[in-house]
Design a protein around this motif. Structure first.
Motif, PDB file in Angstrom:
ATOM      1  N   ALA A   1       0.846  -1.356  -0.184  1.00 24.48           N
ATOM      2  CA  ALA A   1       0.369  -0.532   0.117  1.00 24.48           C
ATOM      3  C   ALA A   1       0.553   1.140  -0.175  1.00 24.48           C
ATOM      4  O   ALA A   1       1.322   1.425   0.543  1.00 24.48           O
ATOM      5  CB  ALA A   1      -0.317   0.360   1.340  1.00 24.48           C
ATOM      6  N   GLU A   2       0.565   2.603  -0.894  1.00 27.21           N
ATOM      7  CA  GLU A   2       0.880   3.163  -0.456  1.00 27.21           C
ATOM      8  C   GLU A   2       1.062   3.793   1.079  1.00 27.21           C
ATOM      9  O   GLU A   2      -0.003   4.177   1.385  1.00 27.21           O
ATOM     10  CB  GLU A   2       0.640   4.555  -1.799  1.00 27.21           C
ATOM     11  CG  GLU A   2       0.890   4.451  -3.364  1.00 27.21           C
ATOM     12  CD  GLU A   2       2.242   3.676  -3.376  1.00 27.21           C
ATOM     13  OE1 GLU A   2       2.507   5.069  -2.776  1.00 27.21           O
ATOM     14  OE2 GLU A   2       2.202   3.093  -4.437  1.00 27.21           O
ATOM     15  N   THR A   3       2.339   4.837   1.100  1.00 24.03           N
ATOM     16  CA  THR A   3       2.600   5.420   2.397  1.00 24.03           C
ATOM     17  C   THR A   3       2.144   6.637   2.452  1.00 24.03           C
ATOM     18  O   THR A   3       2.588   7.439   1.275  1.00 24.03           O
ATOM     19  CB  THR A   3       4.170   5.532   2.186  1.00 24.03           C
ATOM     20  OG1 THR A   3       4.836   4.222   2.727  1.00 24.03           O
ATOM     21  CG2 THR A   3       4.895   5.872   4.330  1.00 24.03           C
ATOM     22  N   ASP A   4       0.973   6.797   3.350  1.00 25.59           N
ATOM     23  CA  ASP A   4       0.815   8.074   4.039  1.00 25.59           C
ATOM     24  C   ASP A   4       2.207   8.611   4.284  1.00 25.59           C
ATOM     25  O   ASP A   4       2.202   9.087   5.439  1.00 25.59           O
ATOM     26  CB  ASP A   4      -0.140   8.470   4.687  1.00 25.59           C
ATOM     27  CG  ASP A   4      -1.348   9.401   5.562  1.00 25.59           C
ATOM     28  OD1 ASP A   4      -0.535  10.735   4.519  1.00 25.59           O
ATOM     29  OD2 ASP A   4      -1.566   9.264   5.752  1.00 25.59           O
ATOM     30  N   LEU A   5       2.191  10.005   3.748  1.00 22.89           N
ATOM     31  CA  LEU A   5       4.126  10.499   4.289  1.00 22.89           C
ATOM     32  C   LEU A   5       3.878  12.243   5.355  1.00 22.89           C
ATOM     33  O   LEU A   5       4.297  12.614   6.236  1.00 22.89           O
ATOM     34  CB  LEU A   5       4.781  10.810   3.122  1.00 22.89           C
ATOM     35  CG  LEU A   5       4.805  10.491   1.936  1.00 22.89           C
ATOM     36  CD1 LEU A   5       6.019  10.930   0.866  1.00 22.89           C
ATOM     37  CD2 LEU A   5       6.301   9.357   3.101  1.00 22.89           C
ATOM     38  N   GLY A   6       2.229  12.115   5.542  1.00 23.73           N
ATOM     39  CA  GLY A   6       1.569  12.648   5.945  1.00 23.73           C
ATOM     40  C   GLY A   6       1.870  14.530   6.161  1.00 23.73           C
ATOM     41  O   GLY A   6       1.904  15.519   6.843  1.00 23.73           O
ATOM     42  N   LEU A   7       1.650  14.837   5.014  1.00 21.53           N
ATOM     43  CA  LEU A   7       2.712  16.345   4.223  1.00 21.53           C
ATOM     44  C   LEU A   7       1.070  16.961   4.599  1.00 21.53           C
ATOM     45  O   LEU A   7       0.306  16.845   3.999  1.00 21.53           O
ATOM     46  CB  LEU A   7       2.744  15.672   2.737  1.00 21.53           C
ATOM     47  CG  LEU A   7       3.591  15.209   2.110  1.00 21.53           C
ATOM     48  CD1 LEU A   7       4.337  15.495   1.401  1.00 21.53           C
ATOM     49  CD2 LEU A   7       5.170  16.207   3.493  1.00 21.53           C
ATOM     50  N   THR A   8       1.364  18.511   4.868  1.00 17.55           N
ATOM     51  CA  THR A   8       0.417  19.380   5.073  1.00 17.55           C
ATOM     52  C   THR A   8       0.619  20.208   4.457  1.00 17.55           C
ATOM     53  O   THR A   8       1.325  21.458   4.573  1.00 17.55           O
ATOM     54  CB  THR A   8       0.430  19.746   6.060  1.00 17.55           C
ATOM     55  OG1 THR A   8       1.154  20.322   6.293  1.00 17.55           O
ATOM     56  CG2 THR A   8      -0.019  18.780   7.213  1.00 17.55           C
ATOM     57  N   VAL A   9       0.359  19.816   2.577  1.00 17.00           N
ATOM     58  CA  VAL A   9       0.478  20.260   1.990  1.00 17.00           C
ATOM     59  C   VAL A   9      -0.846  20.746   0.849  1.00 17.00           C
ATOM     60  O   VAL A   9      -1.601  19.339   0.965  1.00 17.00           O
ATOM     61  CB  VAL A   9       1.845  20.189   0.733  1.00 17.00           C
ATOM     62  CG1 VAL A   9       3.415  20.096   1.506  1.00 17.00           C
ATOM     63  CG2 VAL A   9       1.984  19.040   0.183  1.00 17.00           C
ATOM     64  N   ASP A  10      -0.577  21.162  -0.742  1.00 14.87           N
ATOM     65  CA  ASP A  10      -1.947  21.416  -1.564  1.00 14.87           C
ATOM     66  C   ASP A  10      -1.515  20.112  -2.258  1.00 14.87           C
ATOM     67  O   ASP A  10      -2.235  20.238  -3.002  1.00 14.87           O
ATOM     68  CB  ASP A  10      -1.966  22.898  -1.369  1.00 14.87           C
ATOM     69  CG  ASP A  10      -2.726  23.479  -0.925  1.00 14.87           C
ATOM     70  OD1 ASP A  10      -3.337  23.212   0.289  1.00 14.87           O
ATOM     71  OD2 ASP A  10      -3.224  25.127  -1.582  1.00 14.87           O
ATOM     72  N   ALA A  11      -0.258  20.294  -2.450  1.00 20.30           N
ATOM     73  CA  ALA A  11       0.310  19.713  -3.760  1.00 20.30           C
ATOM     74  C   ALA A  11       1.860  19.064  -3.432  1.00 20.30           C
ATOM     75  O   ALA A  11       2.820  20.008  -2.960  1.00 20.30           O
ATOM     76  CB  ALA A  11       0.105  19.818  -4.617  1.00 20.30           C
TER      77      ALA A  11
END
Length: 430
Positions: free
Chosen positions: A18-28
């Motif tokens: 499964a793709e890792t959720d990197l937890g990025l708080t970004v719009d893109a």
């Protein structure tokens, strides 16, 4: 034309991770391998957003093109215009002040643009190349089309909001317009910039430099890329590439880093912290997460070796030849960056251009391709849309048969077809 022939070979595969959720708080965001353009991660990467001073990568590209072509030289002097003078005096923007009656070399302006993100210096470069910034926009759009960028809109050369350009923004653009582009196109721009002009890193890696050192106009330029060695958010291997910050675009960054021979390019757009507040730290933290993910989870792996013979299709039929078939194999190896644990998550599919060949056949003739596909889960592909495939070619020559041999081949084919018709007819009686 005979329809494409497809032959699939499936090896035992594990379930794709499964793709890792990197937890990025970004719009893109997007992460790619700088060598191949393989996309390793993306998040909302096709939505057009403000790019602010990441725009300057395009201006850098066009200047380095002009330098290479000889239409502009490093020691060429630029005479300050009313436009660049007024913009340069606004220290609320990133600028090195320019004298109204001053002249500056292109190298000085380029260093101010790349290191300090100096906006008036960027406009000066645009004017040098195209005469006016309005004309320079045409070059920006032409290069964007050449590179296959999508979802972009350029309204100036620097990335400022046009409202900051003292009413002298390019003709045909709005007074409050700002440049936009999706993260994927930003990454593609950076990818091609590094491919065509890797020398840009020699300047983008400079953490500090004095503009006009030794003169009354000397100004200390600190690089806005705080991930460079010795700066507050230092990250090992970082040597570029371009920050961007405006109220519209938020805190953006196109970063690149190299470790152990692997170079990555990361783009983050409108980065915020856990409280939703944009900051320099937020964009560099997001970039560090992308780099950590890329360097720790991915390796370059060979999925298909060169001269690989497909077990279920070792040959292809040949007509009118001294041999009735010819061997086929992959022309070269196929290697790219994938997760270290995912090598078994891929399978191959042979796609032949034709069902058979007619002699004379030369060794190395391309007869199709071996396509690599992920059995389950997402594969983001390549930044340029390149297919995961390698050419399949013939492994030897097959000479055309002589006249006598061709005659008997024809006779044999005739009676073979005739016999097939007769047996079909007889069978139909019963």
């Amino acid at each position: 034309m005979i329809p494409l022939l497809m032959v699939s070979m499936f090896a035992p595969m594990s379930q794709a991770s499964a793709e890792t959720d990197l937890g990025l708080t970004v719009d893109a965001a997007i992460l790619i391998d700088a060598e191949s353009g393989k996309i390793l991660y993306e998040q909302n990467a096709d939505t057009s957003l403000g790019i602010a001073s990441m725009t300057k990568m395009m201006t850098e590209y066009l200047l380095l093109d002009a330098i290479k072509e000889g239409t502009v030289s490093w020691d060429q002097e630029y005479r300050v215009t009313e436009y660049t003078y007024k913009v340069s005096q606004d220290r609320a923007l990133s600028n090195v002040p320019l004298r109204a009656d001053g002249t500056y070399t292109i190298r000085e302006l380029y260093e101010a643009m790349v290191i300090y993100s100096a906006n008036a210096a960027t406009i000066a470069i645009a004017e040098t190349i195209a005469g006016t910034e309005t004309e320079f926009l045409k070059l920006m759009n032409a290069k964007a089309e050449e590179l296959g960028l999508e979802g972009y809109k350029f309204v100036n050369s620097s990335g400022l909001n046009n409202v900051n350009l003292y009413g002298m923004h390019p003709t045909g653009t709005g007074a409050e317009d700002e440049n936009v582009m999706p993260a994927k196109s930003v990454a593609k721009l950076a990818y091609h910039l590094l491919k065509d002009h890797p020398e840009v890193l020699e300047t983008s890696k400079i953490a500090k430099k004095t503009f006009r050192e030794g003169t009354d106009d000397a100004i200390e330029m600190s690089n806005w890329n705080f991930m460079l060695p010795g700066l507050v958010f230092e990250y090992a291997g970082v040597d570029g590439l371009k920050t961007g910050t405006t109220n519209f675009a938020g805190h953006c960054f196109t970063g690149t880093a190299e470790r152990n021979g692997t170079r990555l390019i990361a783009v983050v757009m409108k980065a915020v912290d856990s409280k939703g507040v944009g900051s320099y730290e937020a964009r560099f933290d997001a970039t560090a997460k992308l780099f950590d993910y890329g360097f720790s989870q991915f390796t370059k792996q060979e999925l298909v070796p060169a001269d690989y013979v497909i077990e279920d299709q070792k040959t292809i039929p040949v007509t009118k030849g001294k041999e009735d078939s010819v061997g086929i194999a992959t022309k070269e190896d196929l290697s790219f960056m994938i997760k270290s644990s995912d090598k078994d998550a891929y399978t191959t599919k042979l796609v032949l251009d034709e069902k058979e060949l007619e002699a004379e056949v030369k060794e190395g003739t391309v007869v199709g391709k071996l396509v690599v596909e992920r059995k389950e889960g997402a594969d983001y592909g390549f930044i340029d849309g390149t297919e995961l495939s390698v050419d399949v070619v013939t492994t030897s020559d097959v000479e055309r048969a002589g006249a006598v041999s061709l005659f008997f081949q024809g006779v044999g084919n005739f009676f073979g077809n005739l016999w097939g018709s007769v047996t079909g007819f007889v069978g139909g009686l019963f």
